[in-house]
Write an enzyme that holds these catalytic residues in place. Structure first.
Site, PDB file in Angstrom:
ATOM      1  N   ASP A 119       0.866  -1.176   0.000  1.00  0.00           N
ATOM      2  CA  ASP A 119       0.000   0.000   0.000  1.00  0.00           C
ATOM      3  C   ASP A 119       0.907   1.232   0.000  1.00  0.00           C
ATOM      4  OD1 ASP A 119      -2.418   1.583   0.431  1.00  0.00           O
ATOM      5  OD2 ASP A 119      -1.652   1.843   2.465  1.00  0.00           O
ATOM      6  N   ASP A 153      -0.263   5.183   0.920  1.00  0.00           N
ATOM      7  CA  ASP A 153      -0.549   6.174   1.959  1.00  0.00           C
ATOM      8  C   ASP A 153      -0.638   5.517   3.337  1.00  0.00           C
ATOM      9  OD1 ASP A 153      -1.103   8.778   0.446  1.00  0.00           O
ATOM     10  OD2 ASP A 153      -2.355   7.340  -0.629  1.00  0.00           O
TER      11      ASP A 153
END
Length: 221
Positions: free
Chosen positions: A9, A11
């Site tokens: 991922d 953020d």
């Protein structure tokens, strides 16, 4: 199956853009003499919640609220914070270690490709990632598994040959729904108790070497 790729991922996991986001909105609420409800700030899904956040602020601030001016201030504030923002603790070491181990690297993010690629280019890490799969390339956002399936498709690998890394419960749900093992490193605003679906839970990438982590994962299968 031997682990061949790692899918991260972005953020909150590779880079703590969650704190800069929260701080930028907190500053705008404070400017209007108001207090942001931080307990409900982060959504249980990926994707852009900007319009929802502005609707809440406008309703609280009243008819004199100027969204354009607010957005300009908030964006400038956050951009300045991002100038010196690097990877999260231990993550640079993991990426270097992954390259030494011959592992392929990918990103699966609900954010736009321009956002992800721009930040990784700024820190000099973009070239490390063979694949980017982003929110503006799929119909559904996490916990929908679409972005992870896209990353796997671009890697040309089955889910058994990759491991996902996430910082939110809905991100873990997306990875698991795509058939991936998922290592969770909760961000500062996510409670550990909500990560029951994760294959393994860490507090930081600095907690252990990548080789040790992957050996533990392979031994557990």
């Amino acid at each position: 199956m031997v682990i061949k790729a790692l899918i991260f991922d972005f953020d909150g996991l590779l880079m703590d853009t969650e704190t800069t986001l929260l701080d930028s909105w907190r500053a705008e609420w404070t400017r209007h003499g108001l207090r942001l409800d931080e307990s409900t700030f982060f959504a249980d899904h990926g994707g852009d919640t900007t319009d929802d956040q502005y609707a809440l602020l406008a309703a609280a601030a009243g008819p004199g609220f100027d969204r354009a001016a607010s957005h300009a201030r908030r964006t400038a504030y956050r951009n300045e914070r991002h100038r010196s923002l690097g990877l999260t603790a231990g993550m640079a070491d993991w990426l270097r270690e992954a390259e030494g181990l011959g592992l392929r690297l990918a990103v699966a993010s609900s954010s736009r490709r321009e956002w992800v690629a721009g930040h990784l280019a700024r820190t000099g890490d973009l070239a490390r990632f063979e694949v980017l799969a982003c929110g503006d390339e799929v119909a559904g956002h996490k916990p929908d598994p679409a972005v992870y399936r896209l990353a796997l498709d671009r890697l040309g690998l089955p889910p058994e040959a990759a491991v996902a890394f996430e910082d939110t419960p809905h991100g873990v749900s997306a990875a698991v729904a795509a058939g991936l093992r998922c290592v969770a490193i909760p961000n500062l605003y996510a409670h550990n108790a909500r990560f029951g679906q994760a294959t393994k839970l860490l507090q930081s990438a600095a907690d252990c070497t990548l080789a040790t982590l992957l050996a533990d994962l392979e031994a557990a299968t």
